[in-house]
Enzyme design. Structure first.
Site, PDB file in Angstrom:
ATOM      1  N   THR A   1      55.302  -7.231  23.844  1.00  0.00           N
ATOM      2  CA  THR A   1      54.189  -6.456  23.283  1.00  0.00           C
ATOM      3  C   THR A   1      54.577  -4.995  23.108  1.00  0.00           C
ATOM      4  OG1 THR A   1      51.883  -5.758  23.583  1.00  0.00           O
ATOM      5  CG2 THR A   1      53.205  -6.007  25.568  1.00  0.00           C
TER       6      THR A   1
ATOM      7  N   TYR B   1      47.811  -6.506  31.648  1.00  0.00           N
ATOM      8  CA  TYR B   1      48.529  -7.322  30.661  1.00  0.00           C
ATOM      9  C   TYR B   1      49.796  -6.618  30.195  1.00  0.00           C
ATOM     10  CZ  TYR B   1      50.050  -8.806  26.091  1.00  0.00           C
ATOM     11  OH  TYR B   1      50.839  -9.164  25.031  1.00  0.00           O
TER      12      TYR B   1
END
Length: 332
Positions: free
Chosen positions: A117, A141
């Site tokens: 990410t 996350y």
């Protein structure tokens, strides 16, 4: 070439699997189906289970002892949920892959591509980032992805594994051939909200229009999921070349995106173009926690992977809407 895709029955993993297959790469799928759809996985040799199940990993890697590389897509990815359940995220996204890595090493698999990410970056003054930008994960996350990358870099430095981490922001769209797509029938992201507003005849609200971006609305880096899949295949095909120029021993990071990003107002224009409508739009102040956002430069991906995006925001919208009509067939 044969590749094991963990999380290969999910949205991104299943699209990568199709792209691999289209390019003559054999695919094996491992997925616990916590989010993925069995129909997505069963198109290929499919194993249902956890990436930390040692017996299952031995079975997969023994029955397919010609696996050349792994694309790791298996992860929990919902930011609000990660805030509520941080230990689950660190367990699933950091601890469990350690079991996978050990088993891969035992079976002689030494090429690993992490589907990561770009949300870990601290935006620069121009709202753009690159691989050298400061990282500052702002949720469990993104922190879990950052931590796994650190683990992989340290492990790669021992010579036990060769790793490419592909960082990206916001996938949209579906497989253009409609083989797979987003499994969630009611997505809460901005495109889902636009589709909902259009369907219900409601107004779509842009929250935050005074950011110092090119039109005042938030900037995001939306990328068609098929372009994303193409990049993962390119990483497989250029793996050795990337390792030869890696910035760390046996390890490198490559950002994926459009190179420009898309503001919310520009996304509305793309939506209108795709749907042949003029969505009713209102504006409002930013919500608590909203940020201006950012997008990534793509020079490194262009050079090392010979890759750039090909599909537009409008195409992403068209494919998302087309897939949303097909999805119920898989949910019955």
């Amino acid at each position: 070439m044969k590749v094991l895709i963990t999380g290969g029955a999910g949205y991104i993993g299943s699209t990568i699997a199709s792209c691999c297959d289209d390019n003559g790469i054999d695919v094996v799928i491992l997925d616990d189906l916590s989010k993925g759809l069995k129909a997505f996985g069963q198109r290929f040799p499919f194993y249902q289970g956890d990436i930390a199940d040692e017996a299952l990993l031995d079975k997969v890697l023994t029955e397919h002892n010609d696996i050349d590389a792994v694309i790791h897509c298996a992860a929990k990815i919902v930011v609000p949920e990660s805030v509520e359940q941080p230990l689950d995220y660190y367990d699933n996204n950091v601890a469990k892959p350690l079991v996978l890595l050990n088993k891969l090493h035992e079976h002689g698999v030494d090429k690993f591509i992490l589907s990561s990410t770009a949300s870990m970056y601290e935006p620069e003054a121009d709202f753009m980032v690159d691989e050298n930008s400061t990282t500052n994960p702002n949720s469990p996350y993104s922190a879990s992805k950052f931590m796994l990358e650190r683990v992989l870099a340290d492990y790669a430095a021992t010579g036990a594994m060769n790793v490419i981490a592909l960082r990206y922001f916001n996938p949209i769209g579906a497989d253009p051939q409609m083989r797979t797509g987003l499994q969630n029938p009611a997505p809460t992201h901005v495109l889902g909200k636009m589709i909902e507003a259009l369907t219900k005849g409601e107004t779509f609200t842009v929250t935050g229009v005074d950011w110092p971006t090119r039109d005042g609305s938030g900037l995001r880096d939306y990328i068609h999921v098929w372009d994303l899949a193409r990049a993962h295949v390119a990483a497989l095909n250029h793996f050795d070349d990337v390792m030869a120029q890696a910035t760390k021993p046996n390890y490198d990071v490559i950002n994926l995106g459009t190179g420009l990003g898309t503001t919310v107002f520009e996304f509305v224009e793309g939506f209108n173009e795709a749907m042949g409508v003029k969505l009713d739009v209102a504006t409002a102040p930013p919500r608590p926690g909203d940020v201006a956002g950012c997008a990534t430069r793509t020079d490194k991906a262009n050079k090392l992977l010979d890759w750039h995006t090909e599909l537009s925001i409008a195409q992403g919208v068209k494919d998302s809407v087309a897939w949303s009509k097909k999805l119920p067939e898989y949910l019955d």
